[in-house]
Design an enzyme around this catalytic site. Structure first.
Site, mmCIF file in Angstrom:
data_model
loop_
_atom_site.group_PDB
_atom_site.id
_atom_site.type_symbol
_atom_site.label_atom_id
_atom_site.label_comp_id
_atom_site.label_asym_id
_atom_site.label_seq_id
_atom_site.Cartn_x
_atom_site.Cartn_y
_atom_site.Cartn_z
ATOM 1 N N CYS A 210 18.372 6.366 43.812
ATOM 2 C CA CYS A 210 19.229 5.414 43.122
ATOM 3 C C CYS A 210 20.408 6.182 42.536
ATOM 4 O O CYS A 210 20.214 7.261 41.973
ATOM 5 C CB CYS A 210 18.445 4.731 42.001
ATOM 6 S SG CYS A 210 19.398 3.513 41.094
ATOM 7 N N HIS B 263 15.212 -3.481 45.930
ATOM 8 C CA HIS B 263 15.656 -2.506 44.929
ATOM 9 C C HIS B 263 16.868 -3.041 44.155
ATOM 10 O O HIS B 263 16.918 -2.963 42.918
ATOM 11 C CB HIS B 263 15.983 -1.188 45.647
ATOM 12 C CG HIS B 263 16.561 -0.106 44.790
ATOM 13 N ND1 HIS B 263 15.922 1.100 44.575
ATOM 14 C CD2 HIS B 263 17.738 -0.021 44.093
ATOM 15 C CE1 HIS B 263 16.674 1.854 43.778
ATOM 16 N NE2 HIS B 263 17.777 1.208 43.483
ATOM 17 N N GLU B 264 17.845 -3.601 44.888
ATOM 18 C CA GLU B 264 19.080 -4.067 44.237
ATOM 19 C C GLU B 264 18.845 -5.320 43.395
ATOM 20 O O GLU B 264 19.432 -5.465 42.323
ATOM 21 C CB GLU B 264 20.179 -4.328 45.282
ATOM 22 C CG GLU B 264 20.579 -3.123 46.138
ATOM 23 C CD GLU B 264 20.946 -1.872 45.352
ATOM 24 O OE1 GLU B 264 21.409 -1.990 44.206
ATOM 25 O OE2 GLU B 264 20.743 -0.759 45.877
ATOM 26 N N HIS C 293 17.646 -4.407 40.113
ATOM 27 C CA HIS C 293 18.732 -4.024 39.190
ATOM 28 C C HIS C 293 19.274 -5.247 38.450
ATOM 29 O O HIS C 293 19.598 -5.177 37.263
ATOM 30 C CB HIS C 293 19.901 -3.388 39.958
ATOM 31 C CG HIS C 293 19.762 -1.913 40.195
ATOM 32 N ND1 HIS C 293 19.688 -0.997 39.172
ATOM 33 C CD2 HIS C 293 19.724 -1.187 41.343
ATOM 34 C CE1 HIS C 293 19.600 0.232 39.688
ATOM 35 N NE2 HIS C 293 19.613 0.141 41.009
HETATM 36 NI NI NI Z 1 19.557 1.693 42.415
#
Ligand code: NI
Length: 180
Positions: A100, A142-143, A146
């Site tokens: 990341c 993953h995004e 966020h």
């Molecule tokens: Ni990331």
């Protein structure tokens, strides 16, 4: 175009829940997207979420094009996902290494669904509905994390498989065996 500063783990802004984009026509949104793309490319990311540049909005971009940080990943065309929602997760999961840009130099092995279906808007405000799998599905999971204020270390199941990429024997083994 401008390269933006990427905020790092520890910055409280990374823990916020992002709000949806409502005005797709704004020039501000289009400039932000262009700058996010330039920033992701400069830092050799395969994805970037707006919270990582300190903007708490539901915007995600991704692209894989012969990426030095992920040398074995298949190419994925540049994509912009606005207000993305994952609507289906495969029961089958798999473990793989993630990095990341908000945790530079670190890698961790994270379990993710092998396949997901999502809804989003593109940069012109058109609705998109897609099913993706493998590394593509991993990047989006993953995004989207966020956007919910979650970083991948919160998803680790084995802390031994988390560390600096130049010091992790298991990460180096995987990388070398995939490309002898
Ligand atoms: Ni990331």
């Amino acid at each position: 175009m401008a390269v933006l500063e990427i905020i790092k783990m520890g910055d409280p802004k990374l823990g916020l829940k992002s709000t949806p984009v409502t005005d797709f026509k704004s020039e501000e949104l289009q400039i932000l997207i262009v700058n996010m793309i330039e920033t992701m490319r400069i830092y050799q990311g395969v994805g970037l979420a707006a919270p990582q540049i300190g903007v708490s909005k539901q915007i995600v971009i991704l692209e894989v094009a012969q990426n030095a940080r992920y040398p074995h990943a298949d190419n994925i065309e540049l994509d912009v996902l606005i207000n993305p929602k994952i609507i289906d997760y495969s029961v089958q999961n798999e473990f793989d290494w993630e990095g990341c840009l908000s945790l530079p130099g670190l890698r961790g092995q994270v379990q993710r669904s092998k396949r997901i279906s999502y809804e989003a808007y593109d940069r012109e405000g058109r609705r998109v509905n897609k099913t993706v799998h493998g590394f593509h599905a991993r990047i989006i999971q993953h995004e989207v994390d966020h956007l919910n204020g979650i970083l991948y270390p919160q998803k680790l199941s084995d802390f031994k498989k988390f560390g600096f990429e130049d010091s992790l024997p298991t990460f180096l083994e995987t990388t070398n065996s995939a490309n002898p």
